[in-house]
Design a protein around this motif. Structure first.
Motif, short mmCIF file in Angstrom:
data_model
loop_
_atom_site.label_atom_id
_atom_site.label_comp_id
_atom_site.label_asym_id
_atom_site.label_seq_id
_atom_site.Cartn_x
_atom_site.Cartn_y
_atom_site.Cartn_z
N GLU A 40 -35.01 140.25 -9.33
CA GLU A 40 -34.86 140.67 -7.93
C GLU A 40 -34.00 141.92 -7.83
OE1 GLU A 40 -33.03 139.07 -3.76
OE2 GLU A 40 -33.77 137.60 -5.20
N ALA A 41 -32.88 141.92 -8.49
CA ALA A 41 -31.97 143.08 -8.43
C ALA A 41 -32.56 144.27 -9.16
CB ALA A 41 -30.62 142.72 -9.05
N GLY A 42 -33.43 144.02 -10.11
CA GLY A 42 -33.99 145.10 -10.92
C GLY A 42 -35.36 145.57 -10.46
N LEU A 43 -35.78 145.21 -9.24
CA LEU A 43 -37.12 145.57 -8.79
C LEU A 43 -37.36 147.07 -8.85
CD1 LEU A 43 -39.85 144.72 -7.64
CD2 LEU A 43 -38.87 145.02 -5.36
N ASP A 44 -36.41 147.85 -8.37
CA ASP A 44 -36.58 149.30 -8.39
C ASP A 44 -36.71 149.80 -9.83
OD1 ASP A 44 -36.77 151.79 -6.93
OD2 ASP A 44 -34.85 152.30 -7.84
N ARG A 45 -35.91 149.24 -10.72
CA ARG A 45 -35.99 149.64 -12.14
C ARG A 45 -37.33 149.22 -12.73
NH1 ARG A 45 -30.66 147.16 -14.33
NH2 ARG A 45 -31.83 147.22 -16.26
N LEU A 46 -37.83 148.06 -12.34
CA LEU A 46 -39.13 147.62 -12.83
C LEU A 46 -40.25 148.52 -12.34
CD1 LEU A 46 -38.74 143.75 -12.46
CD2 LEU A 46 -38.85 145.05 -14.59
N LEU A 47 -40.17 148.92 -11.08
CA LEU A 47 -41.19 149.82 -10.55
C LEU A 47 -41.13 151.18 -11.24
CD1 LEU A 47 -40.96 148.97 -6.74
CD2 LEU A 47 -42.79 148.33 -8.34
N ALA A 48 -39.93 151.68 -11.47
CA ALA A 48 -39.78 152.96 -12.17
C ALA A 48 -40.33 152.87 -13.59
CB ALA A 48 -38.31 153.39 -12.19
N ALA A 49 -40.05 151.77 -14.26
CA ALA A 49 -40.57 151.58 -15.62
C ALA A 49 -42.09 151.50 -15.61
CB ALA A 49 -39.97 150.34 -16.25
N GLN A 74 -56.75 158.62 -15.71
CA GLN A 74 -55.76 159.35 -14.93
C GLN A 74 -55.86 158.98 -13.45
OE1 GLN A 74 -55.91 163.57 -15.50
NE2 GLN A 74 -54.05 163.93 -14.34
N SER A 75 -57.07 158.88 -12.95
CA SER A 75 -57.27 158.49 -11.55
C SER A 75 -56.75 157.08 -11.28
CB SER A 75 -58.76 158.58 -11.21
OG SER A 75 -59.00 158.12 -9.91
N ALA A 76 -57.00 156.18 -12.21
CA ALA A 76 -56.52 154.80 -12.04
C ALA A 76 -55.00 154.75 -11.99
CB ALA A 76 -57.04 153.94 -13.18
N PHE A 77 -54.34 155.52 -12.84
CA PHE A 77 -52.88 155.49 -12.85
C PHE A 77 -52.28 156.25 -11.68
CE2 PHE A 77 -53.70 154.15 -17.23
CZ PHE A 77 -53.01 152.95 -17.19
N GLU A 78 -52.99 157.22 -11.14
CA GLU A 78 -52.54 157.86 -9.89
C GLU A 78 -52.59 156.84 -8.76
OE1 GLU A 78 -55.01 161.33 -9.46
OE2 GLU A 78 -53.90 162.43 -11.02
N SER A 79 -53.64 156.02 -8.75
CA SER A 79 -53.74 154.96 -7.75
C SER A 79 -52.60 153.96 -7.92
CB SER A 79 -55.09 154.25 -7.90
OG SER A 79 -55.18 153.18 -7.00
N LEU A 80 -52.28 153.62 -9.17
CA LEU A 80 -51.16 152.72 -9.44
C LEU A 80 -49.85 153.32 -8.90
CD1 LEU A 80 -49.86 150.23 -10.79
CD2 LEU A 80 -49.75 151.59 -12.90
N ALA A 81 -49.64 154.60 -9.12
CA ALA A 81 -48.42 155.26 -8.63
C ALA A 81 -48.34 155.18 -7.10
CB ALA A 81 -48.37 156.70 -9.11
N GLU A 82 -49.48 155.33 -6.44
CA GLU A 82 -49.51 155.22 -4.98
C GLU A 82 -49.14 153.80 -4.53
OE1 GLU A 82 -53.41 156.52 -3.79
OE2 GLU A 82 -53.02 158.58 -4.43
N LYS A 83 -49.65 152.81 -5.25
CA LYS A 83 -49.34 151.41 -4.92
C LYS A 83 -47.86 151.12 -5.15
CE LYS A 83 -53.44 150.12 -3.79
NZ LYS A 83 -53.77 149.95 -2.38
N THR A 87 -45.22 149.86 -2.39
CA THR A 87 -44.37 148.68 -2.63
C THR A 87 -42.92 149.01 -2.34
OG1 THR A 87 -45.91 147.86 -4.30
CG2 THR A 87 -43.66 146.97 -4.35
N ARG A 88 -42.46 150.17 -2.82
CA ARG A 88 -41.08 150.58 -2.56
C ARG A 88 -40.83 150.73 -1.07
NH1 ARG A 88 -40.77 154.58 -7.48
NH2 ARG A 88 -39.47 153.34 -8.84
N GLU A 89 -41.78 151.37 -0.38
CA GLU A 89 -41.63 151.59 1.05
C GLU A 89 -41.56 150.26 1.80
OE1 GLU A 89 -44.40 153.38 4.56
OE2 GLU A 89 -44.17 154.63 2.76
N ASP A 92 -38.24 148.62 1.13
CA ASP A 92 -37.19 149.29 1.91
C ASP A 92 -37.22 148.84 3.36
OD1 ASP A 92 -36.23 150.67 -0.27
OD2 ASP A 92 -37.25 152.54 0.22
N GLN A 93 -38.43 148.73 3.94
CA GLN A 93 -38.56 148.32 5.33
C GLN A 93 -38.07 146.90 5.55
OE1 GLN A 93 -42.68 149.00 6.21
NE2 GLN A 93 -42.40 151.21 6.49
N LEU A 94 -38.23 146.07 4.55
CA LEU A 94 -37.76 144.70 4.65
C LEU A 94 -36.27 144.59 4.43
CD1 LEU A 94 -40.62 142.89 2.69
CD2 LEU A 94 -40.25 142.93 5.16
N GLY A 95 -35.66 145.70 4.01
CA GLY A 95 -34.22 145.72 3.81
C GLY A 95 -33.76 144.99 2.56
#
Length: 100
Positions: A40-49, A74-83, A87-89, A92-95
Motif C-alpha cells: 500500500e505504501a509502495g504503490l507509487d514505487r510499484l507503478l514507477a517500476a 511499443q503501442s501496447a506499452f504506451e497504452s500501459l503507461a497511459e493506464k 491509476t495514479r490520478e 490521488d483523487q481518492l486521497g
C-alpha cells in the motif's frame, strides 16, 4: 610525447541483450521487494517500476522483434503507461497517495 589511440570494442547486439535482460531482472526483484515490504505504501514505487519495466521490454523488443511486431509492442506499452497515469490520478483523487 607519442599519442596512443585506444580502440574500444564495439558493443554487439548480444551485449545489449544481456545488459537489457539483467536490468529487467533487477527491476523485477525491486518490485517483488517493494510488494513484500508494504504494497500500500509502495504503490507509487510499484507503478514507477512497472513503467520502467515496460520501457525495458520495449528496448528488448527493439533487439529481438521485426519492425511490425516491435511497433505493436511499443503501442501496447504506451497504452500501459497511459493506464498507469490514470491509476495514479485516480489514487490521488481518492486521497490515498502516500509519500515514498
Amino acid at each position: 610525447m607519442a599519442a596512443e589511440i585506444i580502440e574500444f570494442p564495439e558493443r554487439r547486439p548480444q551485449d545489449r541483450l544481456v545488459f537489457s535482460v539483467a536490468q529487467l531482472e533487477a527491476m523485477v526483484r525491486e518490485v517483488e521487494r517493494v510488494a513484500a515490504d508494504d504494497p500500500e505504501a509502495g504503490l507509487d514505487r510499484l507503478l514507477a517500476a512497472t513503467e520502467r519495466i515496460g520501457q525495458q521490454l520495449v528496448d528488448l523488443a527493439d533487439l529481438l522483434l521485426d519492425e511490425v511486431t516491435r511497433l505493436q509492442a511499443q503501442s501496447a506499452f504506451e497504452s500501459l503507461a497511459e493506464k498507469i497515469a490514470e491509476t495514479r490520478e485516480t489514487f490521488d483523487q481518492l486521497g490515498g497517495r502516500k509519500s515514498t
